[in-house]
Scaffold this motif. Structure first.
Motif, mmCIF file in Angstrom:
data_model
loop_
_atom_site.group_PDB
_atom_site.id
_atom_site.type_symbol
_atom_site.label_atom_id
_atom_site.label_comp_id
_atom_site.label_asym_id
_atom_site.label_seq_id
_atom_site.Cartn_x
_atom_site.Cartn_y
_atom_site.Cartn_z
ATOM 1 N N LEU A 1 0.864 -1.183 0.000
ATOM 2 C CA LEU A 1 0.000 0.000 0.000
ATOM 3 C C LEU A 1 0.896 1.228 0.000
ATOM 4 N N PHE A 2 0.876 1.995 -1.091
ATOM 5 C CA PHE A 2 1.708 3.184 -1.190
ATOM 6 C C PHE A 2 1.081 4.358 -0.426
ATOM 7 N N LEU A 3 1.949 5.146 0.221
ATOM 8 C CA LEU A 3 1.562 6.425 0.816
ATOM 9 C C LEU A 3 2.271 7.533 0.047
ATOM 10 N N THR A 4 1.571 8.579 -0.276
ATOM 11 C CA THR A 4 2.219 9.680 -0.981
ATOM 12 C C THR A 4 1.472 10.975 -0.759
ATOM 13 N N ALA A 5 2.202 12.073 -0.879
ATOM 14 C CA ALA A 5 1.588 13.398 -0.778
ATOM 15 C C ALA A 5 1.086 13.865 -2.133
ATOM 16 N N ARG A 6 1.435 13.129 -3.190
ATOM 17 C CA ARG A 6 1.051 13.526 -4.541
ATOM 18 C C ARG A 6 -0.179 12.749 -4.984
ATOM 19 N N THR B 1 -1.861 12.875 -8.310
ATOM 20 C CA THR B 1 -2.187 13.027 -9.723
ATOM 21 C C THR B 1 -2.436 11.645 -10.325
ATOM 22 N N VAL B 2 -3.100 11.626 -11.453
ATOM 23 C CA VAL B 2 -3.361 10.359 -12.136
ATOM 24 C C VAL B 2 -2.049 9.691 -12.506
ATOM 25 N N GLU B 3 -1.066 10.510 -12.931
ATOM 26 C CA GLU B 3 0.229 9.952 -13.321
ATOM 27 C C GLU B 3 0.901 9.240 -12.142
ATOM 28 N N ASP B 4 0.801 9.824 -10.944
ATOM 29 C CA ASP B 4 1.402 9.212 -9.758
ATOM 30 C C ASP B 4 0.726 7.883 -9.428
ATOM 31 N N ARG B 5 -0.587 7.867 -9.532
ATOM 32 C CA ARG B 5 -1.308 6.629 -9.237
ATOM 33 C C ARG B 5 -0.922 5.526 -10.234
ATOM 34 N N VAL C 1 -2.729 5.436 -1.171
ATOM 35 C CA VAL C 1 -3.435 6.364 -0.277
ATOM 36 C C VAL C 1 -2.649 7.663 -0.234
ATOM 37 N N THR C 2 -3.348 8.774 -0.376
ATOM 38 C CA THR C 2 -2.674 10.066 -0.361
ATOM 39 C C THR C 2 -2.729 10.705 1.021
#
Length: 246
Positions: free
Chosen positions: A94-99, A101-105, A117-118
């Motif tokens: 499960l990735f955590l990120t502050a970004r 955008t569709v590209e990041d997902r 999950v952002t």
């Protein structure tokens, strides 16, 4: 049905042992809050603050799931994921990120992540996402309703008063059954002779320790015979029942 302290149905590994989760985030406060929420589920949790320590932790823990921050001080989460899959190909991530955008997902899923999950996020959401991932991947199961207890390959049916290990029935006396039931209700917990006497024999502690020692030896001969031992002595402290790590 067995439940966690949060009131949710308990989720364990298929062998009945706690789910193992590695939390990787360079923010120690966030990692601690996350790990606390996951331990509240009854899971075994370790934390890491960078890619190198995450891989070291994965080798030791062999996690079922990893909560992985994309941005780490020594590398990025995508590179860590590739290395994690070499350690344990079926691990859920499960990735955590502050970004957001569709590209990041797309990048996270393409890299082999299972969910995303952002930040900021709710702890409830992270727990729910992990539970869903683990169940779908077959890495965990919800403990069933009914009077059956399972610790590793040891199964007790309290209504039928039957015990089996690795599918083989074990004949126990009434006292042996009660002693094993107390141990199975407290897996991985060291129980003192005083606690065992109080719960199994209802004795006040005092000169009766040999009774516990005797019945523990009886149980070992029946439960551990022909198998790796599950009943362990902790010198000076008591006894503990632990599933065999395969």
């Amino acid at each position: 049905m067995n439940t966690t302290r949060s009131g949710r149905p308990a989720l364990t590994r298929p062998d009945g042992t706690p789910v193992r989760v590695l939390v990787v985030d360079d923010d120690p406060d966030l990692a601690e809050v996350l790990s606390g929420a996951l331990r509240y589920e009854g899971w075994e949790v370790r934390t890491a603050g960078d890619g190198a320590s995450a891989l070291a932790g994965a080798h030791e823990l062999r996690p079922d799931a990893v909560v992985l921050d994309v941005m780490l001080p020594d590398t990025d989460g995508f590179a860590v994921l590739r290395s994690l899959h070499e350690v344990k190909p079926d691990v859920c991530v499960l990735f955590l990120t502050a970004r957001d955008t569709v590209e990041d997902r797309i990048a996270g899923i393409t890299a082999g992540g299972d969910d995303y999950v952002t930040k900021p996020f709710s702890l409830e959401e992270v727990v729910a996402r992990l539970r869903g991932l683990l169940r779908r991947a077959g890495m965990a199961r919800q403990q069933e309703e009914g009077p059956r207890m399972t610790v590793g390959d040891l199964v007790m049916d309290e209504e039928a008063r039957e015990v089996s290990r690795d599918g083989r029935l074990i004949e126990l006396s009434p006292t042996e059954f009660e002693l094993l039931r107390f141990l199975m209700r407290n897996p991985r917990r060291v129980l003192s002779k005083a606690q065992i006497l109080d719960r199994v024999w209802s004795y006040d502690f005092g000169g009766q320790a040999h009774v516990v020692e005797l019945y523990i030896s009886y149980l070992r001969k029946k439960v551990d015979a022909g198998h790796a031992p599950m009943i362990h002595t902790v010198r000076g402290a008591g006894y503990v029942l632990k599933p065999v790590v395969r």
